[in-house]
Write an enzyme that holds these catalytic residues in place. Structure first.
Site, PDB file in Angstrom:
ATOM      1  CG  HIS A   8      -0.128   0.305   2.515  1.00 48.05           C
ATOM      2  ND1 HIS A   8       0.608  -0.658   3.159  1.00 48.05           N
ATOM      3  CD2 HIS A   8       0.027   1.433   3.234  1.00 48.05           C
ATOM      4  CE1 HIS A   8       1.186  -0.138   4.217  1.00 48.05           C
ATOM      5  NE2 HIS A   8       0.858   1.136   4.303  1.00 48.05           N
TER       6      HIS A   8
HETATM    7  C1  UD1 Z   1      -0.869   6.271   5.661  1.00 48.69           C
HETATM    8  C2  UD1 Z   1       0.577   6.613   6.041  1.00 48.69           C
HETATM    9  C3  UD1 Z   1       1.452   5.383   5.808  1.00 48.69           C
HETATM   10  C4  UD1 Z   1       0.917   4.184   6.541  1.00 48.69           C
HETATM   11  C5  UD1 Z   1      -0.543   3.959   6.211  1.00 48.69           C
HETATM   12  C6  UD1 Z   1      -1.093   2.881   7.098  1.00 48.69           C
HETATM   13  C7  UD1 Z   1       1.272   8.950   5.706  1.00 48.69           C
HETATM   14  C8  UD1 Z   1       2.091   9.852   4.884  1.00 48.69           C
HETATM   15  N1  UD1 Z   1       1.101   7.692   5.225  1.00 48.69           N
HETATM   16  O1  UD1 Z   1      -0.898   5.990   4.283  1.00 48.69           O
HETATM   17  O2  UD1 Z   1       2.759   5.650   6.295  1.00 48.69           O
HETATM   18  O3  UD1 Z   1       1.670   3.067   6.168  1.00 48.69           O
HETATM   19  O4  UD1 Z   1      -1.293   5.170   6.438  1.00 48.69           O
HETATM   20  O5  UD1 Z   1      -2.139   2.186   6.551  1.00 48.69           O
HETATM   21  O6  UD1 Z   1       0.797   9.342   6.746  1.00 48.69           O
HETATM   22  N2  UD1 Z   1      -8.527   6.011   2.425  1.00 48.69           N
HETATM   23  C9  UD1 Z   1      -9.764   5.438   2.635  1.00 48.69           C
HETATM   24  N3  UD1 Z   1     -10.197   5.310   3.930  1.00 48.69           N
HETATM   25  C10 UD1 Z   1      -9.481   5.741   4.985  1.00 48.69           C
HETATM   26  C11 UD1 Z   1      -8.247   6.340   4.753  1.00 48.69           C
HETATM   27  C12 UD1 Z   1      -7.784   6.458   3.472  1.00 48.69           C
HETATM   28  O7  UD1 Z   1     -10.441   5.035   1.711  1.00 48.69           O
HETATM   29  O8  UD1 Z   1      -9.955   5.584   6.121  1.00 48.69           O
HETATM   30  C13 UD1 Z   1      -8.018   6.129   1.037  1.00 48.69           C
HETATM   31  C14 UD1 Z   1      -8.281   7.487   0.410  1.00 48.69           C
HETATM   32  O9  UD1 Z   1      -8.515   7.284  -0.948  1.00 48.69           O
HETATM   33  C15 UD1 Z   1      -6.952   8.204   0.597  1.00 48.69           C
HETATM   34  C16 UD1 Z   1      -5.938   7.071   0.477  1.00 48.69           C
HETATM   35  O10 UD1 Z   1      -6.586   5.941   1.046  1.00 48.69           O
HETATM   36  O11 UD1 Z   1      -6.750   9.217  -0.359  1.00 48.69           O
HETATM   37  C17 UD1 Z   1      -4.632   7.348   1.209  1.00 48.69           C
HETATM   38  O12 UD1 Z   1      -4.852   7.667   2.579  1.00 48.69           O
HETATM   39  P1  UD1 Z   1      -3.737   8.459   3.452  1.00 48.69           P
HETATM   40  O13 UD1 Z   1      -4.166   8.459   4.863  1.00 48.69           O
HETATM   41  O14 UD1 Z   1      -3.419   9.771   2.832  1.00 48.69           O
HETATM   42  O15 UD1 Z   1      -2.455   7.580   3.302  1.00 48.69           O
HETATM   43  P2  UD1 Z   1      -2.246   6.012   3.463  1.00 48.69           P
HETATM   44  O16 UD1 Z   1      -1.895   5.453   2.132  1.00 48.69           O
HETATM   45  O17 UD1 Z   1      -3.369   5.411   4.206  1.00 48.69           O
HETATM   46  N1  UDP Z   2      -3.199  -5.099   9.320  1.00 48.92           N
HETATM   47  C1  UDP Z   2      -4.515  -5.455   9.605  1.00 48.92           C
HETATM   48  N2  UDP Z   2      -5.333  -5.805   8.577  1.00 48.92           N
HETATM   49  C2  UDP Z   2      -4.920  -5.838   7.277  1.00 48.92           C
HETATM   50  C3  UDP Z   2      -3.568  -5.472   6.999  1.00 48.92           C
HETATM   51  C4  UDP Z   2      -2.739  -5.104   8.034  1.00 48.92           C
HETATM   52  O1  UDP Z   2      -4.921  -5.463  10.769  1.00 48.92           O
HETATM   53  O2  UDP Z   2      -5.702  -6.166   6.389  1.00 48.92           O
HETATM   54  C5  UDP Z   2      -2.324  -4.688  10.428  1.00 48.92           C
HETATM   55  C6  UDP Z   2      -1.057  -5.489  10.578  1.00 48.92           C
HETATM   56  O3  UDP Z   2      -1.275  -6.573  11.447  1.00 48.92           O
HETATM   57  C7  UDP Z   2      -0.069  -4.486  11.165  1.00 48.92           C
HETATM   58  C8  UDP Z   2      -0.585  -3.150  10.708  1.00 48.92           C
HETATM   59  O4  UDP Z   2      -1.876  -3.371  10.155  1.00 48.92           O
HETATM   60  O5  UDP Z   2      -0.076  -4.501  12.579  1.00 48.92           O
HETATM   61  C9  UDP Z   2       0.314  -2.539   9.678  1.00 48.92           C
HETATM   62  O6  UDP Z   2      -0.253  -1.368   9.200  1.00 48.92           O
HETATM   63  P1  UDP Z   2      -0.027  -0.819   7.734  1.00 48.92           P
HETATM   64  O7  UDP Z   2       0.560  -1.887   6.890  1.00 48.92           O
HETATM   65  O8  UDP Z   2      -1.298  -0.193   7.318  1.00 48.92           O
HETATM   66  O9  UDP Z   2       0.999   0.386   7.967  1.00 48.92           O
HETATM   67  P2  UDP Z   2       2.589   0.464   8.131  1.00 48.92           P
HETATM   68  O10 UDP Z   2       3.001  -0.496   9.193  1.00 48.92           O
HETATM   69  O11 UDP Z   2       3.199   0.174   6.806  1.00 48.92           O
HETATM   70  O12 UDP Z   2       2.804   1.886   8.498  1.00 48.92           O
END
Ligand code: UD1
Ligand code: UDP
Length: 358
Positions: free
Chosen positions: A205
């Site tokens: 992601h």
């Molecule tokens: C964010 C973090 C990333 C982390 C991830 C965890 C930053 C810069 N990035 O990335 O480090 O690994 O969270 O999962 O803070 N969206 C939804 N529902 C939600 C949230 C987001 O549909 O509840 C979709 C939207 O289209 C949005 C996109 O996901 O534009 C990205 O969301 P955003 O929170 O900006 O970044 P993540 O990719 O989630």
């Molecule tokens: N995770 C979850 N459901 C999923 C995928 C990941 O609960 O479908 C959990 C996973 O166990 C881990 C955390 O999400 O603890 C990792 O978060 P994510 O990959 O979104 O962010 P990152 O660690 O890269 O910042």
């Protein structure tokens, strides 16, 4: 002492849960301030329910946007809430935009900042997370380094030793506190008709991968090749950012089984029983290492070098043939490495340190 926990995304909720649990156990005065960066039930609400966390006292509902939009809105909202609540310390966890906003707003108000999971570096400034973690570390008064490597790195950047505490990573606490329940209660394997060690589990992601057509396309091709060559089912609980990009780029995902994002117990259950994990997630690299499941990281670098050192993880990048080659290596590897991330008591240590009881 009054503690503010600022968080906003899935991994922060999961990794802060052991700290919240410990604060509650000790009857410390604390509250949760949610930025609203994540808001979909399967990225947010489900974790509060499953980990039995108190509801946030404040939710800024900032939602999604560009980096500046997200961080800017959060700064304004966090500042307002902190002025109203007047906590003695703000705790943040990890490297998201919510973490940077929480730390920056607090530091400007002269409120102490504690950074959980301090001292991680990929040395890749094209990743938003790297910028967030460097800035947050340098704004913090308490740096909770998960490992000796993280501490050394902070010392190398001139951060005074008195501010740095090696605590282990709270993800170990979260895994230890939930694995048994996950394996006895979660129905994820059953629901998907999976058998232990007969499937590969994927999460991809990160912005630098899925927002880039070439890199995301390479990963998907690699996954398809894996399912053909090894005859294994490839399960991919897909983050909404990746779903959006997959549609935009018009990618096909034959050979890969997509599911909605899973709850924590369900995901942990699938992860513990997978034959291989393929990911670009930080938390998943750590968890697979703790669970003894070999990991292939589809990135060019990692801020979790401990996983590489103990032999639990390998960097494959995003070229299909390299993903295949690395998977072959990891399938042949013994999974008897040690867990480098601590003993599952990081939450207790962090609370002892901030409350002066250490
Ligand atoms: C964010 C973090 C990333 C982390 C991830 C965890 C930053 C810069 N990035 O990335 O480090 O690994 O969270 O999962 O803070 N969206 C939804 N529902 C939600 C949230 C987001 O549909 O509840 C979709 C939207 O289209 C949005 C996109 O996901 O534009 C990205 O969301 P955003 O929170 O900006 O970044 P993540 O990719 O989630
Ligand atoms: N995770 C979850 N459901 C999923 C995928 C990941 O609960 O479908 C959990 C996973 O166990 C881990 C955390 O999400 O603890 C990792 O978060 P994510 O990959 O979104 O962010 P990152 O660690 O890269 O910042």
């Amino acid at each position: 002492m009054k503690v503010a926990i600022v968080l906003g995304t899935r991994p922060e909720v999961i990794k802060m849960a052991p700290v919240v649990r410990e604060l509650a156990r000790r009857n410390t005065d604390f509250f949760i301030l949610h930025t609203g960066q994540h808001y979909s039930y399967n990225l947010d609400g489900v974790f509060f329910e499953q980990l039995e966390l108190p509801q946030p006292k404040h939710n800024l509902d900032v939602g999604s946007g560009s980096h500046a939009e997200e961080t800017g809105k959060m700064l304004v909202g966090v500042e307002k809430a902190l002025l109203e609540e007047k906590p003695d310390i703000v705790l943040v966890e990890g490297d998201t935009n919510s973490v940077l906003a929480g730390a920056l707003a607090a530091a400007k108000l002269h409120i102490k900042v504690g950074h959980v999971e301090a001292g991680l570096r990929s040395y890749d400034r094209s990743m938003p997370e790297e910028i967030n973690r460097v800035l947050t570390d340098h704004l913090s008064d308490y740096l909770f380094a998960p490992t000796e490597i993280a501490k050394e790195l902070l010392l190398g950047e001139g951060i005074p030793e008195r501010k740095i505490f090696i605590t282990g990573n709270t993800i170990v606490d979260a895994v230890y506190q939930n694995l048994e329940i996950a394996n006895s209660k979660a129905k994820a394997l059953e629901k998907l008709g999976l058998h232990p060690k007969e499937y590969f589990l994927v999460t991809v992601h990160r912005q630098e991968n899925v927002d880039d057509r070439g890199r995301f396309g390479g990963i998907l091709k690699g996954l398809k090749r894996l399912s053909e060559v090894f005859g294994m089912r490839v399960i991919y609980p897909i983050h909404p950012r990746s779903t959006k990009r997959m549609k935009e780029f018009g990618f096909q995902w034959d050979g890969i089984e997509l599911t909605d994002p899973l709850d924590f117990l369900g995901f942990l259950h699938l992860e513990a029983n997978a034959r291989l994990v393929l990911t670009d997630s930080g938390g998943v690299q750590e968890e697979s290492c703790i669970l003894g499941v070999p990991c292939i990281t589809v990135r060019d670098n990692t801020e979790r070098p401990e996983t590489l050192e103990v032999g639990a993880n390998i960097l494959a990048g995003t070229i299909p043939e390299k993903i295949l080659e690395c998977s072959e290596i990891m399938l042949g590897r013994e999974n008897n490495w040690r867990n480098p991330f601590g003993d599952g008591k990081a939450g207790e240590r962090i609370v002892s340190i901030i409350t002066g009881g250490h």
